[in-house]
Design a protein around this motif. Structure first.
Motif, PDB file in Angstrom:
ATOM      1  N   ASP A   1       0.449  -1.183  -0.422  1.00 32.15           N
ATOM      2  CA  ASP A   1      -0.120   0.504   0.050  1.00 32.15           C
ATOM      3  C   ASP A   1       0.934   1.460   0.108  1.00 32.15           C
ATOM      4  O   ASP A   1       0.948   2.365  -0.688  1.00 32.15           O
ATOM      5  CB  ASP A   1      -0.540   0.385   1.549  1.00 32.15           C
ATOM      6  CG  ASP A   1      -2.329  -0.936   1.113  1.00 32.15           C
ATOM      7  OD1 ASP A   1      -2.271  -1.656  -0.076  1.00 32.15           O
ATOM      8  OD2 ASP A   1      -2.570  -1.638   2.237  1.00 32.15           O
ATOM      9  N   TYR A   2       2.170   1.514   1.005  1.00 34.36           N
ATOM     10  CA  TYR A   2       2.953   2.493   0.825  1.00 34.36           C
ATOM     11  C   TYR A   2       4.118   2.638  -0.724  1.00 34.36           C
ATOM     12  O   TYR A   2       3.813   4.012  -0.768  1.00 34.36           O
ATOM     13  CB  TYR A   2       4.076   2.287   2.098  1.00 34.36           C
ATOM     14  CG  TYR A   2       5.130   3.614   1.811  1.00 34.36           C
ATOM     15  CD1 TYR A   2       4.213   4.711   2.558  1.00 34.36           C
ATOM     16  CD2 TYR A   2       6.084   3.081   3.030  1.00 34.36           C
ATOM     17  CE1 TYR A   2       4.644   5.878   2.349  1.00 34.36           C
ATOM     18  CE2 TYR A   2       6.663   4.285   2.627  1.00 34.36           C
ATOM     19  CZ  TYR A   2       5.942   5.611   2.895  1.00 34.36           C
ATOM     20  OH  TYR A   2       6.650   6.496   2.962  1.00 34.36           O
ATOM     21  N   GLN A   3       3.723   1.806  -1.101  1.00 33.95           N
ATOM     22  CA  GLN A   3       4.282   2.092  -2.151  1.00 33.95           C
ATOM     23  C   GLN A   3       3.872   2.479  -3.405  1.00 33.95           C
ATOM     24  O   GLN A   3       3.921   3.096  -4.418  1.00 33.95           O
ATOM     25  CB  GLN A   3       5.730   0.355  -2.729  1.00 33.95           C
ATOM     26  CG  GLN A   3       5.905   0.743  -4.620  1.00 33.95           C
ATOM     27  CD  GLN A   3       6.138  -0.717  -5.753  1.00 33.95           C
ATOM     28  OE1 GLN A   3       4.966  -1.693  -4.857  1.00 33.95           O
ATOM     29  NE2 GLN A   3       7.057  -0.526  -6.307  1.00 33.95           N
ATOM     30  N   ARG A   4       2.284   2.204  -3.213  1.00 35.35           N
ATOM     31  CA  ARG A   4       1.283   2.413  -4.399  1.00 35.35           C
ATOM     32  C   ARG A   4       1.210   3.928  -4.368  1.00 35.35           C
ATOM     33  O   ARG A   4       1.473   4.338  -4.762  1.00 35.35           O
ATOM     34  CB  ARG A   4      -0.282   1.495  -4.030  1.00 35.35           C
ATOM     35  CG  ARG A   4      -0.807   2.483  -4.878  1.00 35.35           C
ATOM     36  CD  ARG A   4      -2.510   2.171  -4.189  1.00 35.35           C
ATOM     37  NE  ARG A   4      -2.468   2.683  -3.006  1.00 35.35           N
ATOM     38  CZ  ARG A   4      -2.312   2.006  -2.342  1.00 35.35           C
ATOM     39  NH1 ARG A   4      -3.547   0.847  -2.322  1.00 35.35           N
ATOM     40  NH2 ARG A   4      -3.200   2.528  -1.278  1.00 35.35           N
ATOM     41  N   TYR A   5       0.836   4.355  -2.427  1.00 37.59           N
ATOM     42  CA  TYR A   5       0.552   5.534  -2.288  1.00 37.59           C
ATOM     43  C   TYR A   5       1.410   6.598  -2.431  1.00 37.59           C
ATOM     44  O   TYR A   5       1.923   7.276  -3.563  1.00 37.59           O
ATOM     45  CB  TYR A   5       0.436   5.589  -0.746  1.00 37.59           C
ATOM     46  CG  TYR A   5       0.435   7.195  -0.114  1.00 37.59           C
ATOM     47  CD1 TYR A   5      -1.281   7.760  -0.214  1.00 37.59           C
ATOM     48  CD2 TYR A   5       1.151   7.713   0.351  1.00 37.59           C
ATOM     49  CE1 TYR A   5      -0.592   9.452   0.008  1.00 37.59           C
ATOM     50  CE2 TYR A   5       1.146   9.046   0.997  1.00 37.59           C
ATOM     51  CZ  TYR A   5      -0.029  10.021   0.646  1.00 37.59           C
ATOM     52  OH  TYR A   5       0.103  10.986   1.034  1.00 37.59           O
ATOM     53  N   HIS A   6       3.153   5.851  -2.316  1.00 39.56           N
ATOM     54  CA  HIS A   6       4.302   7.507  -2.789  1.00 39.56           C
ATOM     55  C   HIS A   6       4.514   7.424  -3.935  1.00 39.56           C
ATOM     56  O   HIS A   6       4.523   8.256  -4.416  1.00 39.56           O
ATOM     57  CB  HIS A   6       5.351   6.106  -2.086  1.00 39.56           C
ATOM     58  CG  HIS A   6       7.043   6.840  -1.832  1.00 39.56           C
ATOM     59  ND1 HIS A   6       7.652   6.934  -3.425  1.00 39.56           N
ATOM     60  CD2 HIS A   6       7.104   8.069  -1.438  1.00 39.56           C
ATOM     61  CE1 HIS A   6       8.285   8.025  -3.375  1.00 39.56           C
ATOM     62  NE2 HIS A   6       8.317   8.367  -2.027  1.00 39.56           N
ATOM     63  N   TYR A   7       4.469   6.011  -4.459  1.00 42.15           N
ATOM     64  CA  TYR A   7       4.429   6.374  -6.486  1.00 42.15           C
ATOM     65  C   TYR A   7       2.974   7.807  -6.957  1.00 42.15           C
ATOM     66  O   TYR A   7       3.213   8.514  -7.495  1.00 42.15           O
ATOM     67  CB  TYR A   7       3.679   5.352  -7.037  1.00 42.15           C
ATOM     68  CG  TYR A   7       4.206   5.345  -8.787  1.00 42.15           C
ATOM     69  CD1 TYR A   7       4.772   6.305  -9.495  1.00 42.15           C
ATOM     70  CD2 TYR A   7       2.636   5.046  -9.623  1.00 42.15           C
ATOM     71  CE1 TYR A   7       4.784   6.095 -10.414  1.00 42.15           C
ATOM     72  CE2 TYR A   7       2.447   5.348 -10.566  1.00 42.15           C
ATOM     73  CZ  TYR A   7       3.902   6.010 -11.055  1.00 42.15           C
ATOM     74  OH  TYR A   7       3.933   6.221 -12.615  1.00 42.15           O
ATOM     75  N   LEU A   8       2.070   6.937  -6.480  1.00 42.16           N
ATOM     76  CA  LEU A   8       1.190   8.046  -6.865  1.00 42.16           C
ATOM     77  C   LEU A   8       0.628   9.505  -6.478  1.00 42.16           C
ATOM     78  O   LEU A   8       0.168  10.796  -6.777  1.00 42.16           O
ATOM     79  CB  LEU A   8      -0.549   7.481  -6.594  1.00 42.16           C
ATOM     80  CG  LEU A   8      -0.178   6.525  -7.482  1.00 42.16           C
ATOM     81  CD1 LEU A   8      -2.515   5.890  -6.784  1.00 42.16           C
ATOM     82  CD2 LEU A   8      -0.684   6.328  -9.091  1.00 42.16           C
ATOM     83  N   THR A   9       1.541   9.492  -5.032  1.00 37.61           N
ATOM     84  CA  THR A   9       1.865  11.138  -4.755  1.00 37.61           C
ATOM     85  C   THR A   9       3.338  11.970  -4.517  1.00 37.61           C
ATOM     86  O   THR A   9       3.425  13.143  -4.207  1.00 37.61           O
ATOM     87  CB  THR A   9       1.430  10.957  -2.964  1.00 37.61           C
ATOM     88  OG1 THR A   9       3.194  10.294  -2.026  1.00 37.61           O
ATOM     89  CG2 THR A   9      -0.431  10.566  -3.081  1.00 37.61           C
TER      90      THR A   9
END
Length: 371
Positions: A200-208
């Motif tokens: 989840d953190y990888q997804r959030y980091h990439y998209l933000t």
């Protein structure tokens, strides 16, 4: 099997739904829509869609979902269309407003399972994406974000029907753009699925983080956790806190209003109330104490401001969205000690934006569908 309408004759749709009748006489720019007004265009889109081989091959429920999205894709050209000084016709933000209207219609007027409703709303929101995505500053990020919300195969079908349902000089170029979109989806591992992320953190980091690589896996190190509630009034936020966050600190805008004897209808005091809540939050964030932010938070813009504050203190943010069926929502609101007037309820419903996976480290949707 859900369907928006079993009778799909245009005349019957016009009689039954005001928002279909409103499509008549809404002009479009002849350079892009020489076929005529929004009603003419929408009828042609529906015809092109239902005649397409790939549509006929879909399971029936997906056919109904996509047909509803095609019917609604330009629903808010009625409120956004304007004639510019040079005589051109534009409809800025009609897709974004259309998403909100679609959500309200399928929640209030035509009872629709949550997952189907949100797929349809997302298709309305992004129906133009395949035509212009390669012109975006960050097309990869825009694509992967959209693919978290919808089936890109269905989006490509809708976009192709949208183009086939118009008369314009650049039709061939637009169809070429859709083919490029399909190839781009396959390249980015999101053709008919959301691209998988390691966490989840990888997804959030990439998209933000605009400069982040999609393959970069950041190190997770949080000092605290914040639960950010999102729900219309009367959906059961206090019940959720009692059941799922016992013992956690609570920051409640309503509590602050009551403590200072401020009326919920006093808009002039809202800014002060929010500032007091943020001061409380900063104190807890500095201590590393977990807490719940208890407010409606129904728009993405409002949530983003809060998430930005919490993550600045290295908090892990979980957004929890709560929803019950429309009839139950009205009943629960009526049973509250301080019920919200119906007019205000409908206004808030018209602005509701469901939290998405690119908004926080975790998004939990606690939705009670109609049985």
């Amino acid at each position: 099997m859900w369907c928006l309408s079993e009778d799909k004759q245009w005349a019957r749709l016009t009689e039954r739904f005001r928002w279909v009748a409103d499509m008549h006489q809404v002009p479009q720019d002849p350079r892009h829509h020489a076929e005529g007004d929004v009603a003419i265009h929408t009828r042609r889109v529906l015809a092109a869609l239902t005649e397409a081989v790939e549509f006929i091959a879909l399971p029936q429920q997906q056919q109904e979902l996509l047909w509803a999205a095609a019917l609604l894709h330009d629903v808010e050209k009625r409120s956004t269309t304007r004639i510019e000084a040079d005589g051109s016709v534009t409809s800025p933000n009609h897709a974004k407003r259309g998403e909100l209207t679609t959500r309200a219609i399928l929640y209030r007027d035509i009872v629709t399972p949550f997952q189907l409703r949100e797929q349809i709303a997302a298709l309305v929101r992004f129906h133009g994406l395949p035509l212009w995505i390669m012109a975006r500053p960050a097309p990869e990020r825009a694509l992967l974000s959209a693919a978290l919300r919808l089936d890109t195969r269905l989006l490509a079908m809708l976009a192709r029907a949208d183009v086939m349902g118009r008369d314009c000089e650049d039709k061939a170029a637009l169809l070429d753009n859709i083919e490029l979109f399909e190839l781009f989806c396959q390249e980015q591992q999101c053709w008919g699925q959301a691209r998988p992320f390691a966490s989840d953190y990888q997804r959030y980091h990439y998209l933000t983080h605009p400069q982040a690589s999609v393959d970069f896996e950041p190190y997770e190190q949080f000092h605290s956790e914040v639960i950010l509630l999102c729900a219309l009034p009367g959906m059961g936020k206090d019940r959720y806190i009692a059941q799922h966050a016992p013992g956690m600190e609570i920051i409640s805008l309503d509590d602050i209003r009551r403590q200072h004897r401020l009326s919920p209808t006093d808009k002039s005091a809202t800014g002060w109330v929010v500032q007091q809540a943020k001061l409380q939050a900063k104190t807890l964030l500095r201590r590393g104490a977990p807490f719940v932010w208890n407010a409606t938070n129904i728009t993405r813009q409002l949530r983003s401001q809060l998430v930005e504050l919490f993550t600045a203190y290295r908090a892990r943010v979980k957004i929890v969205y709560l929803e019950v069926p429309y009839a139950q929502w009205l009943q629960q609101n009526a049973g509250r000690e301080q019920s919200v007037p119906m007019r205000a309820m409908e206004h808030m419903l018209s602005k509701l934006e469901i939290p998405q996976l690119d908004e926080a480290h975790e998004v939990e949707l606690r939705v009670q569908d109609v049985k």
